[in-house]
Design an enzyme around this catalytic site. Structure first.
Site, PDB file in Angstrom:
ATOM      1  N   SER A  90       0.821  -1.210   0.000  1.00  0.00           N
ATOM      2  CA  SER A  90       0.000   0.000   0.000  1.00  0.00           C
ATOM      3  C   SER A  90       0.857   1.263   0.000  1.00  0.00           C
ATOM      4  CB  SER A  90      -0.897   0.020   1.235  1.00  0.00           C
ATOM      5  OG  SER A  90      -1.625  -1.187   1.349  1.00  0.00           O
TER       6      SER A  90
HETATM    7  N1  SAH Z   1      -0.719  -3.866   3.754  1.00  0.00           N
HETATM    8  C1  SAH Z   1      -0.231  -4.742   2.712  1.00  0.00           C
HETATM    9  C2  SAH Z   1      -1.253  -4.749   1.614  1.00  0.00           C
HETATM   10  C3  SAH Z   1      -1.187  -5.912   0.732  1.00  0.00           C
HETATM   11  S1  SAH Z   1      -2.430  -5.928  -0.544  1.00  0.00           S
HETATM   12  C4  SAH Z   1       1.101  -4.196   2.234  1.00  0.00           C
HETATM   13  O1  SAH Z   1       1.263  -2.974   2.319  1.00  0.00           O
HETATM   14  O2  SAH Z   1       1.932  -4.944   1.761  1.00  0.00           O
HETATM   15  C5  SAH Z   1      -3.677  -6.890   0.206  1.00  0.00           C
HETATM   16  C6  SAH Z   1      -3.324  -8.300   0.565  1.00  0.00           C
HETATM   17  O3  SAH Z   1      -4.527  -8.955   0.964  1.00  0.00           O
HETATM   18  C7  SAH Z   1      -2.752  -9.139  -0.575  1.00  0.00           C
HETATM   19  O4  SAH Z   1      -1.531  -9.677  -0.185  1.00  0.00           O
HETATM   20  C8  SAH Z   1      -3.793 -10.251  -0.771  1.00  0.00           C
HETATM   21  O5  SAH Z   1      -3.227 -11.479  -1.146  1.00  0.00           O
HETATM   22  C9  SAH Z   1      -4.453 -10.298   0.597  1.00  0.00           C
HETATM   23  N2  SAH Z   1      -5.792 -10.889   0.616  1.00  0.00           N
HETATM   24  C10 SAH Z   1      -6.767 -10.805  -0.329  1.00  0.00           C
HETATM   25  N3  SAH Z   1      -7.849 -11.474   0.057  1.00  0.00           N
HETATM   26  C11 SAH Z   1      -7.565 -12.020   1.270  1.00  0.00           C
HETATM   27  C12 SAH Z   1      -8.296 -12.834   2.188  1.00  0.00           C
HETATM   28  N4  SAH Z   1      -9.545 -13.253   1.928  1.00  0.00           N
HETATM   29  N5  SAH Z   1      -7.694 -13.186   3.346  1.00  0.00           N
HETATM   30  C13 SAH Z   1      -6.427 -12.787   3.631  1.00  0.00           C
HETATM   31  N6  SAH Z   1      -5.696 -12.018   2.797  1.00  0.00           N
HETATM   32  C14 SAH Z   1      -6.251 -11.641   1.637  1.00  0.00           C
END
Ligand code: SAH
Length: 234
Positions: A90
């Site tokens: 993010s």
């Molecule tokens: N705060 C993180 C954001 C990652 S993007 C960062 O800054 O790196 C969002 C993440 O949510 C992705 O890695 C995706 O794989 C995960 N995600 C999507 N659906 C999900 C679910 N149902 N349960 C757990 N994680 C999930």
């Protein structure tokens, strides 16, 4: 929490692995420190984030160690970046904003849904007692847990699975942070908030709003706090 000695060891190892050369901005720590301080001033404090614990955590966590190899030079830019598997780390401001609206206390236990790179996880772990982080893509969870372990964090536990179900064995949570957008707030997450607990979650397909949910003794209250664009909850 985060131990400076562990960071030094990690930096040494990374530098050695790259044969002493810099790849995509490399790991030149003094430059990265400067870029990080500038990021906090120009992108985060300038946009109104005031909580000193959030600002301190953002000044401390080495964001360039959470982006893919070769992307280090962009780690402090004002945007999200791809981290593989179709997912993104993010934008720094969004990480700071979501952390601040949770109004965290040192003794809080926090559930994070969507570990991704683990960067937001580290920011939370700087501020609170314990973080429970769920990620649906196993490879991302493994990579993030490795990075955070090397950095010396000892107050984070990881799980691979569907975060929309929460983490029932560890509930209730003082705060929940969701980093991927469902069409509506998952009922299990609402149920796993402690009374007095707060959840920040992007909601919607297409146009999304960050929704702040507060659990009170009588039920839950919701407020839209910002228009955003997150990857969808899988
Ligand atoms: N705060 C993180 C954001 C990652 S993007 C960062 O800054 O790196 C969002 C993440 O949510 C992705 O890695 C995706 O794989 C995960 N995600 C999507 N659906 C999900 C679910 N149902 N349960 C757990 N994680 C999930």
């Amino acid at each position: 929490m985060f131990r400076p000695g562990a960071l030094k060891r990690l930096l040494r190892r990374k530098a050695g692995g790259a044969g002493g050369k810099k790849a995509g901005g490399g790991i030149a720590a003094p430059d990265d420190d400067k870029l990080r301080l500038r990021m906090v001033e120009s992108q985060i404090a300038a946009r109104g984030v005031r909580d000193p614990r959030v600002l301190a955590a953002m000044r401390k966590v080495p964001r360039h160690l959470f982006v893919p190899p070769g992307q280090e030079s962009r780690a402090y830019d004002d945007e999200p970046l791809p981290i593989g598997a179709g997912q993104t780390i993010s934008q720094p401001y969004i990480v700071a904003f979501m952390t601040e609206v949770l109004d965290l206390r040192a003794e809080d236990r926090v559930l994070e849904v969507g570990t991704g790179s683990g960067y937001q996880t580290a920011v939370l772990a700087e501020i609170v007692r314990k973080v429970f982080s769920v990620e649906v893509i196993e490879e991302l969870s493994r990579r993030a847990s490795r990075t955070l372990e090397r950095l010396g964090y000892r107050n984070i536990v990881f799980r691979t699975g569907d975060g929309a179900r929460g983490w029932i064995e560890e509930a209730p949570f003082d705060a929940i942070l969701v980093a991927a957008a469902p069409a509506a707030v998952p009922p299990a997450l609402r149920d796993q908030l402690a009374v007095g607990g707060r959840m920040i979650i992007p909601v919607g397909s297409g146009a999304q709003e960050l929704v702040l949910v507060r659990r009170t003794e009588r039920g839950t209250e919701e407020a839209c706090v910002l228009s955003v664009r997150f990857v969808p909850l899988i």
